[in-house]
Scaffold this active site. Structure first.
Site, short mmCIF file in Angstrom:
data_model
loop_
_atom_site.label_atom_id
_atom_site.label_comp_id
_atom_site.label_asym_id
_atom_site.label_seq_id
_atom_site.Cartn_x
_atom_site.Cartn_y
_atom_site.Cartn_z
N GLY A 295 48.56 31.92 33.04
CA GLY A 295 49.23 32.77 32.06
C GLY A 295 49.44 34.18 32.57
O GLY A 295 50.22 34.95 32.01
N LYS B 190 46.85 38.07 40.55
CA LYS B 190 46.39 38.07 39.16
C LYS B 190 46.85 39.35 38.47
O LYS B 190 46.64 40.44 39.00
CB LYS B 190 44.86 37.95 39.13
CG LYS B 190 44.29 37.71 37.76
CD LYS B 190 42.85 37.25 37.81
CE LYS B 190 42.26 37.14 36.41
NZ LYS B 190 40.86 36.71 36.44
N ASP C 247 38.86 24.62 32.33
CA ASP C 247 39.98 25.27 33.03
C ASP C 247 39.51 26.40 33.93
O ASP C 247 40.31 26.98 34.66
CB ASP C 247 41.03 25.78 32.03
CG ASP C 247 40.43 26.72 31.00
OD1 ASP C 247 39.56 26.28 30.23
OD2 ASP C 247 40.81 27.91 30.98
N ASN C 248 38.23 26.74 33.86
CA ASN C 248 37.67 27.75 34.75
C ASN C 248 36.73 27.13 35.78
O ASN C 248 35.95 27.84 36.41
CB ASN C 248 36.90 28.81 33.95
CG ASN C 248 37.82 29.67 33.10
OD1 ASN C 248 39.01 29.80 33.41
ND2 ASN C 248 37.30 30.25 32.05
P1 AMP Z 1 40.53 32.65 30.59
O1 AMP Z 1 39.63 32.46 29.42
O2 AMP Z 1 40.65 34.07 31.08
O3 AMP Z 1 40.21 31.70 31.70
O4 AMP Z 1 42.02 32.30 30.10
C1 AMP Z 1 42.36 31.11 29.47
C2 AMP Z 1 43.86 30.94 29.51
O5 AMP Z 1 44.51 32.08 28.96
C3 AMP Z 1 44.43 30.77 30.91
O6 AMP Z 1 45.50 29.88 30.81
C4 AMP Z 1 44.90 32.17 31.25
O7 AMP Z 1 45.91 32.18 32.21
C5 AMP Z 1 45.38 32.67 29.90
N1 AMP Z 1 45.29 34.14 29.78
C6 AMP Z 1 44.20 34.91 29.78
N2 AMP Z 1 44.51 36.21 29.65
C7 AMP Z 1 45.86 36.28 29.57
C8 AMP Z 1 46.82 37.33 29.42
N3 AMP Z 1 46.44 38.61 29.34
N4 AMP Z 1 48.12 37.00 29.36
C9 AMP Z 1 48.51 35.73 29.43
N5 AMP Z 1 47.68 34.69 29.57
C10 AMP Z 1 46.37 34.94 29.64
MG MG Z 2 40.75 31.08 33.36
#
Ligand code: AMP
Ligand code: MG
Length: 471
Positions: free
Chosen positions: A91, A107, A246-247
Site C-alpha cells: 500500500g 517504502k 502479511d508481515n
Molecule cells: P502494516 O500493518 O503496516 O503491515 O500494514 C498493513 C497493510 O496496510 C499493508 O498492506 C500496507 O501496505 C498497508 N498500509 C500501511 N500503512 C499505509 C499507508 N500509510 N498508506 C497505504 N497503505 C498502508
Molecule cells: Mg506490513
C-alpha cells in the site's frame, strides 16, 4: 548509471501483470533531502550511491525512478490479529528489482491500488525507527531486511499530528510473505498459487528446484527458518508488535518494523503495540504466534501436499524453536548448547530481571564483562544475581567467552534513545542517525559514544512503553 546498480534484474515482474502485481510509478516527495546513506551496505551490494548526485536523490525520493528500476506493487492478503483480512498488498511500498543479491523496495513511495484508505506515505519518525532498528538487528546477527538510505521531505503527512513524509530504501532477500500464498489460496486460484510457489522456491531455495517433493521440502524449510528467527527474537528480547501473516516473510527475515521494541525488564506479557488490547503479540506469545502463522501457510499448500505430511512438519516447530532458542541463549552465555544446566541458568537469569530497574539485555554483559557499568541498578548484593553468577561461573566455557561478548550488545536501541534521535532529526539534525548507523556497521559489541550520551538516562518512572501502529 549502470555501474551504480550492477546486474539489475526484476524477476518478479516476469510473473503475469495484474495477477501478481500492478505497475505503479512512485509519487514524488516535495523538496527531498538525505537523512543518511548506509554506505557500508551500499558497498556490500556493490552499489555506488553518490549522495551529491541529484539524480540519485530524486530517484530515492520517488521523483524520477532510475531507468533500471521496474516499480511495481505486489498483491497479497493476510490474517491480521487472528482474523482473515482479505486483500492487502503493497500500500505504500514498491518493489524495484534485484541487485547485489537483494530485492530493493522503496517504502513511502505514494499510493498504489492496494493503499485502501492509506496515503501511501511513511513518516520520518517511523522511517528512522525502521532504518536503525533493522540495522541493529543485523548487527546482532539476526536475519532481517536491511536499510540502505533514508530521505526526508517537506511533504506533510497527517498522523496523530502533522509529520514529514520520508522514504526508506529497504533491501531484503525476498519480500514474499505468508500472505502472498494466502491470497491465491483463499481465492481458489490454485494455478497462480502454484506459479508463485515455484517462483518462491527458485528465488529463495533453488536447491529444491525440480525435486518431485519440493513443496513439502520447502515447507519444512520455512518451518526451520521461522523457528530459527523466533529463537533469535526471544533471546535478544525483540518484540515485533504486529506479527500478522502479511508481515511474516517466507525468507525467515524480520520484516515490517512498526511498533517494535526491545525488552527492558523481562516480561512475557509485554505488549508494545497499544492497539493489541488482547496481548496477542506479547513478547512471550511470539513463538506460538509464528506457529499459528505457519499453520495458515500449511493450509495454502493443501492443494499440493497431503494434510498428514504438512501436519507432521508443523508439529516439529516447537522442537525446532526450543533448539534455536537454547542455541542462542547458550551462545550469549558462553555455554555449550547441550549443557544440562542451561535451562536452570536461563530461569535464574529471568528471575534477576524481575527486579525493577534491571534491564534484560544487560545481564549478559554483567556476566561476561568485568566492571560492566550499564543502566541497570547495581546487581551486586542482589540474591538472585549472586545465584545466577555462581551457577553460571561453574558451567561457563572460557573459550566461548569472546564469541559471547561479540554477540552481546554493549548498548541498547532503547525507545528513549530512538525518541531522542528522532527529535533531533525532526529539527534537521541528522548527525545522531548517521553516528548510530556508523556504529552499527561495526557491530554492537563496541561502545557507541552517541548512544551512550543520548541513551544513558531512561525517562523517570520508566515503565512499560507502548507504541501505536500509525506509522
Ligand atoms: P502494516 O500493518 O503496516 O503491515 O500494514 C498493513 C497493510 O496496510 C499493508 O498492506 C500496507 O501496505 C498497508 N498500509 C500501511 N500503512 C499505509 C499507508 N500509510 N498508506 C497505504 N497503505 C498502508
Ligand atoms: Mg506490513
Amino acid at each position: 548509471m549502470t555501474n551504480q546498480l550492477p546486474d539489475w534484474s526484476a524477476p518478479y515482474s516476469e510473473l503475469p501483470e495484474d495477477i501478481f502485481y500492478t505497475r505503479v510509478s512512485p509519487s514524488p516527495l516535495t523538496n527531498p533531502c538525505w537523512v543518511d546513506v548506509n554506505y557500508a551496505l551500499a558497498n556490500e551490494v556493490n552499489s555506488l550511491i553518490d549522495s551529491t548526485d541529484q539524480k540519485i536523490l530524486r530517484a530515492f525520493s520517488g521523483c524520477e525512478p532510475l531507468p533500471e528500476w521496474t516499480p511495481l506493487a505486489q498483491v497479497y492478503s493476510g490474517h491480521q490479529f487472528g482474523q482473515w483480512a482479505g486483500q492487502l498488498g503493497d500500500g505504500r511500498g514498491l518493489y524495484l528489482g534485484v541487485s547485489g543479491g537483494y530485492e530493493w523496495h522503496l517504502k513511502g513511495g505514494g499510493q498504489t491500488p492496494y493503499s485502501r484508505f492509506g496515503d501511501g506515505r511513511s513518516v520520518l519518525r517511523s522511517a528512522i525507527r525502521e532504518y536503525l532498528g533493522s540495522e541493529y538487528m543485523h548487527a546482532l546477527g539476526i536475519p532481517t531486511t536491511r536499510a540502505l538510505a533514508l530521505v526526508t521531505s517537506d511533504t506533510p503527512v497527517q498522523r496523530e499530528t502533522m509529520e514529514r513524509g520520508a522514504s526508506l530504501m529497504r533491501l531484503a532477500k525476498s519480500h514474499l510473505r505468508i500472505g502472498h500464498f494466502e491470497h491465491f489460496y483463499h481465492r481458489q486460484h490454485h494455478e497462480h498459487l502454484r506459479e508463485l510457489i515455484e517462483f518462491a522456491i527458485h528465488q529463495l531455495d533453488p536447491d529444491f528446484d525440480g525435486l518431485p517433493d519440493r513443496v513439502e521440502q520447502v515447507f519444512q524449510r520455512y518451518i526451520e527458518r521461522s523457528a530459527e528467527l523466533m529463537g533469535h527474537w526471544m533471546a535478544v528480547g525483540f518484540v515485533h508488535g504486529v506479527m500478522n501473516t502479511d508481515n511474516t516473510a517466507l525468507s525467515g527475515e524480520t520484516l515490517d518494523y512498526g511498533p517494535y521494541g526491545f525488552l527492558t525488564s523481562y516480561r512475557d506479557d509485554y505488549v508494545i503495540n497499544h492497539t493489541d488490547r488482547a496481548g496477542r503479540y506479547a513478547y512471550g506469545q511470539q513463538p506460538s504466534v509464528m506457529h499459528w502463522n505457519l499453520s495458515c501457510l500449511a493450509e495454502t499448500l493443501t492443494p499440493f501436499v497431503d494434510v498428514g505430511t504438512l501436519r507432521a512438519s508443523l508439529d516439529r516447530f516447537p522442537v525446532f524453536y526450543q533448539t534455536a532458542y537454547r542455541t542462542q541463549m547458550a551462545k550469549r552465555l558462553a555455554l555449550e548448547a547441550d549443557n544440562d544446566a542451561l535451562s536452570d541458568i536461563i530461569q535464574l537469569l529471568k528471575n534477576v530481571c524481575k527486579t525493577p530497574g534491571v534491564h534484560y539485555p544487560e545481564i549478559f554483559s554483567y556476566l561476561l564483562r568485568e566492571n560492566w557499568k550499564g543502566l541497570s541498578q547495581p546487581l551486586k548484593g542482589l540474591d538472585t544475581f549472586a545465584q545466577l553468577q555462581s551457577q553460571w561461573s561453574s558451567q561457563v566455557s572460557k573459550d566461548l567467552v569472546p564469541d559471547a561478548r561479540a554477540a552481546s550488545p554493549s548498548w541498547m536501541l532503547s525507545y528513549w534513545l530512538l525518541d531522542r534521535v528522532i527529535r533531533a532529526a525532526e529539527g534537521f539534525d541528522f548527525t545522531p542517525v548517521s553516528l548510530l548507523r556508523e556504529a552499527l556497521n561495526g557491530g554492537v559489541s563496541e561502545e557507541c559514544q552517541s548512544a551512550k550520551v543520548l541513551g544513558e538516562s531512561p525517562p523517570v518512572g520508566d515503565s512499560a512503553y507502548h507504541l501505536s501502529c500509525s506509522s
